[in-house]
Motif scaffolding. Structure first.
Motif, PDB file in Angstrom:
ATOM      1  N   ILE A 227      -7.751 -14.462  -2.074  1.00 35.16           N
ATOM      2  CA  ILE A 227      -7.398 -15.712  -2.735  1.00 35.16           C
ATOM      3  C   ILE A 227      -7.405 -16.850  -1.723  1.00 35.16           C
ATOM      4  CG2 ILE A 227      -6.063 -14.619  -4.558  1.00 35.16           C
ATOM      5  CD1 ILE A 227      -3.538 -15.220  -2.933  1.00 35.16           C
ATOM      6  N   ALA A 228      -7.518 -18.071  -2.220  1.00 35.47           N
ATOM      7  CA  ALA A 228      -7.607 -19.236  -1.344  1.00 35.47           C
ATOM      8  C   ALA A 228      -6.347 -19.448  -0.497  1.00 35.47           C
ATOM      9  CB  ALA A 228      -7.920 -20.483  -2.164  1.00 35.47           C
ATOM     10  N   PRO A 229      -5.123 -19.293  -1.056  1.00 34.60           N
ATOM     11  CA  PRO A 229      -3.941 -19.427  -0.195  1.00 34.60           C
ATOM     12  C   PRO A 229      -3.936 -18.454   0.972  1.00 34.60           C
ATOM     13  CG  PRO A 229      -3.291 -19.579  -2.490  1.00 34.60           C
ATOM     14  CD  PRO A 229      -4.739 -19.180  -2.482  1.00 34.60           C
ATOM     15  N   LEU A 230      -4.425 -17.231   0.766  1.00 35.03           N
ATOM     16  CA  LEU A 230      -4.495 -16.274   1.870  1.00 35.03           C
ATOM     17  C   LEU A 230      -5.512 -16.725   2.903  1.00 35.03           C
ATOM     18  CD1 LEU A 230      -3.762 -13.587   3.197  1.00 35.03           C
ATOM     19  CD2 LEU A 230      -5.520 -12.492   1.772  1.00 35.03           C
ATOM     20  N   LEU A 231      -6.609 -17.299   2.468  1.00 36.90           N
ATOM     21  CA  LEU A 231      -7.612 -17.794   3.403  1.00 36.90           C
ATOM     22  C   LEU A 231      -7.033 -18.922   4.257  1.00 36.90           C
ATOM     23  CD1 LEU A 231     -10.489 -17.677   4.447  1.00 36.90           C
ATOM     24  CD2 LEU A 231     -11.187 -19.192   2.566  1.00 36.90           C
ATOM     25  N   ILE A 232      -6.190 -19.760   3.664  1.00 33.83           N
ATOM     26  CA  ILE A 232      -5.527 -20.811   4.436  1.00 33.83           C
ATOM     27  C   ILE A 232      -4.613 -20.200   5.494  1.00 33.83           C
ATOM     28  CG2 ILE A 232      -3.859 -22.704   4.284  1.00 33.83           C
ATOM     29  CD1 ILE A 232      -4.980 -23.327   1.530  1.00 33.83           C
ATOM     30  N   VAL A 233      -3.848 -19.188   5.119  1.00 37.01           N
ATOM     31  CA  VAL A 233      -2.967 -18.514   6.075  1.00 37.01           C
ATOM     32  C   VAL A 233      -3.789 -17.872   7.191  1.00 37.01           C
ATOM     33  CG1 VAL A 233      -1.312 -16.623   6.352  1.00 37.01           C
ATOM     34  CG2 VAL A 233      -1.160 -18.126   4.370  1.00 37.01           C
ATOM     35  N   THR A 234      -4.920 -17.288   6.832  1.00 38.17           N
ATOM     36  CA  THR A 234      -5.792 -16.678   7.844  1.00 38.17           C
ATOM     37  C   THR A 234      -6.279 -17.715   8.840  1.00 38.17           C
ATOM     38  OG1 THR A 234      -6.520 -15.009   6.238  1.00 38.17           O
ATOM     39  CG2 THR A 234      -7.889 -15.328   8.198  1.00 38.17           C
ATOM     40  N   GLN A 235      -6.661 -18.884   8.343  1.00 38.38           N
ATOM     41  CA  GLN A 235      -7.096 -19.962   9.242  1.00 38.38           C
ATOM     42  C   GLN A 235      -5.953 -20.401  10.155  1.00 38.38           C
ATOM     43  OE1 GLN A 235     -10.167 -21.213   9.461  1.00 38.38           O
ATOM     44  NE2 GLN A 235     -11.066 -20.078   7.767  1.00 38.38           N
ATOM     45  N   LEU A 236      -4.746 -20.463   9.625  1.00 38.83           N
ATOM     46  CA  LEU A 236      -3.604 -20.855  10.444  1.00 38.83           C
ATOM     47  C   LEU A 236      -3.289 -19.812  11.510  1.00 38.83           C
ATOM     48  CD1 LEU A 236      -1.209 -22.295   7.694  1.00 38.83           C
ATOM     49  CD2 LEU A 236      -2.521 -23.583   9.391  1.00 38.83           C
ATOM     50  N   GLU A 237      -3.431 -18.548  11.162  1.00 39.86           N
ATOM     51  CA  GLU A 237      -3.195 -17.485  12.140  1.00 39.86           C
ATOM     52  C   GLU A 237      -4.212 -17.525  13.262  1.00 39.86           C
ATOM     53  OE1 GLU A 237      -3.252 -13.983   9.765  1.00 39.86           O
ATOM     54  OE2 GLU A 237      -1.125 -14.133   9.193  1.00 39.86           O
ATOM     55  N   GLN A 238      -5.383 -18.070  12.997  1.00 45.45           N
ATOM     56  CA  GLN A 238      -6.414 -18.234  14.021  1.00 45.45           C
ATOM     57  C   GLN A 238      -6.327 -19.593  14.713  1.00 45.45           C
ATOM     58  OE1 GLN A 238     -10.042 -17.569  11.838  1.00 45.45           O
ATOM     59  NE2 GLN A 238      -9.646 -15.378  11.541  1.00 45.45           N
ATOM     60  N   TYR A 239      -5.240 -20.325  14.436  1.00 40.71           N
ATOM     61  CA  TYR A 239      -4.986 -21.649  15.016  1.00 40.71           C
ATOM     62  C   TYR A 239      -6.078 -22.664  14.659  1.00 40.71           C
ATOM     63  CZ  TYR A 239      -1.664 -18.900  17.698  1.00 40.71           C
ATOM     64  OH  TYR A 239      -0.647 -18.046  18.058  1.00 40.71           O
ATOM     65  N   ASP A 240      -6.737 -22.420  13.530  1.00 46.89           N
ATOM     66  CA  ASP A 240      -7.729 -23.364  13.040  1.00 46.89           C
ATOM     67  C   ASP A 240      -7.053 -24.263  12.010  1.00 46.89           C
ATOM     68  OD1 ASP A 240      -9.940 -24.777  12.305  1.00 46.89           O
ATOM     69  OD2 ASP A 240     -11.050 -23.076  11.454  1.00 46.89           O
ATOM     70  N   TYR A 241      -6.245 -25.200  12.482  1.00 41.23           N
ATOM     71  CA  TYR A 241      -5.465 -26.038  11.582  1.00 41.23           C
ATOM     72  C   TYR A 241      -6.363 -26.981  10.775  1.00 41.23           C
ATOM     73  CZ  TYR A 241      -1.692 -24.322  14.521  1.00 41.23           C
ATOM     74  OH  TYR A 241      -0.821 -23.511  15.188  1.00 41.23           O
ATOM     75  N   ALA A 242      -7.416 -27.477  11.393  1.00 40.29           N
ATOM     76  CA  ALA A 242      -8.330 -28.357  10.674  1.00 40.29           C
ATOM     77  C   ALA A 242      -9.021 -27.613   9.540  1.00 40.29           C
ATOM     78  CB  ALA A 242      -9.350 -28.950  11.631  1.00 40.29           C
ATOM     79  N   GLY A 243      -9.449 -26.369   9.803  1.00 38.82           N
ATOM     80  CA  GLY A 243     -10.092 -25.578   8.759  1.00 38.82           C
ATOM     81  C   GLY A 243      -9.137 -25.268   7.615  1.00 38.82           C
ATOM     82  N   ALA A 244      -7.880 -24.979   7.950  1.00 36.69           N
ATOM     83  CA  ALA A 244      -6.886 -24.705   6.912  1.00 36.69           C
ATOM     84  C   ALA A 244      -6.654 -25.929   6.036  1.00 36.69           C
ATOM     85  CB  ALA A 244      -5.575 -24.255   7.550  1.00 36.69           C
ATOM     86  N   THR A 245      -6.556 -27.094   6.656  1.00 41.77           N
ATOM     87  CA  THR A 245      -6.337 -28.313   5.868  1.00 41.77           C
ATOM     88  C   THR A 245      -7.574 -28.679   5.049  1.00 41.77           C
ATOM     89  OG1 THR A 245      -6.974 -29.647   7.806  1.00 41.77           O
ATOM     90  CG2 THR A 245      -4.615 -29.265   7.435  1.00 41.77           C
TER      91      THR A 245
END
Length: 275
Positions: A227-245
């Motif tokens: 799901i998209a919320p999990l993909l956002i969390v995955t990006q945050l765990e990889q310190y990709d804050y721009a990608g998460a936003t």
């Protein structure tokens, strides 16, 4: 000398200012930071992250499952509200309390419980597995989880409106020869339509952003059950804050567009009924 007309609500200026300040701090400022953070990426980088094949698959699952779950809840939530309002039976208050259970139950607990029910070796899933029906770790499981969390929104939106619809209207229509389906279509549905659309919109919005109850039953496979919320969390765990936003921005815009469409439909329906 004419005295200035006093406001009906004492302290209106102060309360309005506090209201706008509170909404700005709680809603507008956090949402604006999402747009500002993603705006710093540049159009090419934003499109690469926000519209990647993995992200599009996650959007499709999140919005598709939320839409399907909201539609299911619109039908059965209306039925539950009808039973609670129109009938008096033993255990009615208990049934009403069960409707609110998804509000109080931690979403992670709901996800674990649903997985225990619908897994291949679960209480219900063990009878479906021999039939070739797999629920847990599929998009169907995601939809079931969203149906669970979204049901109260429809029931509690429709219930008070049904209480205001008097039986005399139904009896009058029946005395004129209208059948049950005609009474429902011409008398009841127009009255509860706006509330039903509101419940649908609330259930859909909750489903789009739901996380805790879904990740346990989804399986979280990229391109399939992520799901998209999990993909956002995955990006945050990889310190990709721009990608998460960037992904959050797309979700926010899509959700706003669909909610706007629902609200415009309500306005159109209300104006049509007033004619």
């Amino acid at each position: 000398m004419t005295r200035a007309k006093r406001s009906v609500l004492p302290g209106f200026g102060l309360t309005l200012g506090l209201t706008l300040a509170y909404l700005s701090i709680v809603v507008l400022i956090p949402l604006s930071t999402v747009f500002l953070k993603s705006a710093g990426m540049g159009p090419a980088d934003f499109a690469r992250v926000a519209f990647s094949e993995r992200a599009v698959a996650a959007y499709r699952l999140s919005f598709g499952a939320a839409l399907a779950a909201a539609a299911v809840n619109a039908v059965f939530g209306m039925l539950v509200a009808w039973v609670l309002v129109r009938y008096r039976f033993i255990g009615r208050r208990f049934v009403s309390a069960i409707v609110d259970l998804p509000f109080a139950l931690p979403t992670a607990v709901a996800g674990i419980a649903l997985t225990a029910l619908w897994a291949a070796d679960g209480w219900i899933g063990q009878y479906l597995a021999p039939l070739g029906i797999k629920v847990a770790y599929t998009s169907l499981g995601v939809t079931i989880a969203l149906v669970f969390v979204g049901l109260p929104f429809v029931v509690r939106s429709v219930e008070p409106v049904l209480e205001d619809v008097g039986r005399d209207l139904e009896e009058a229509a029946a005395s004129l020869g209208a059948g049950r389906f005609t009474i429902f279509r011409r008398v009841i549905l127009p009255a509860i339509g706006p509330a039903l659309l509101t419940g649908f919109a609330l259930a859909f919005a909750r489903g789009v952003g739901e996380y805790g109850s879904v990740i346990f039953i989804a399986g979280n496979l990229p391109y399939k059950t992520e799901i998209a919320p999990l993909l956002i969390v995955t990006q945050l765990e990889q310190y990709d804050y721009a990608g998460a936003t960037a992904i959050a921005t797309v979700m926010l815009l899509l959700a706003f567009a669909m909610l706007l469409a629902v609200n415009l439909t309500q306005v159109w329906r209300r104006r049509r009924m007033e004619r």
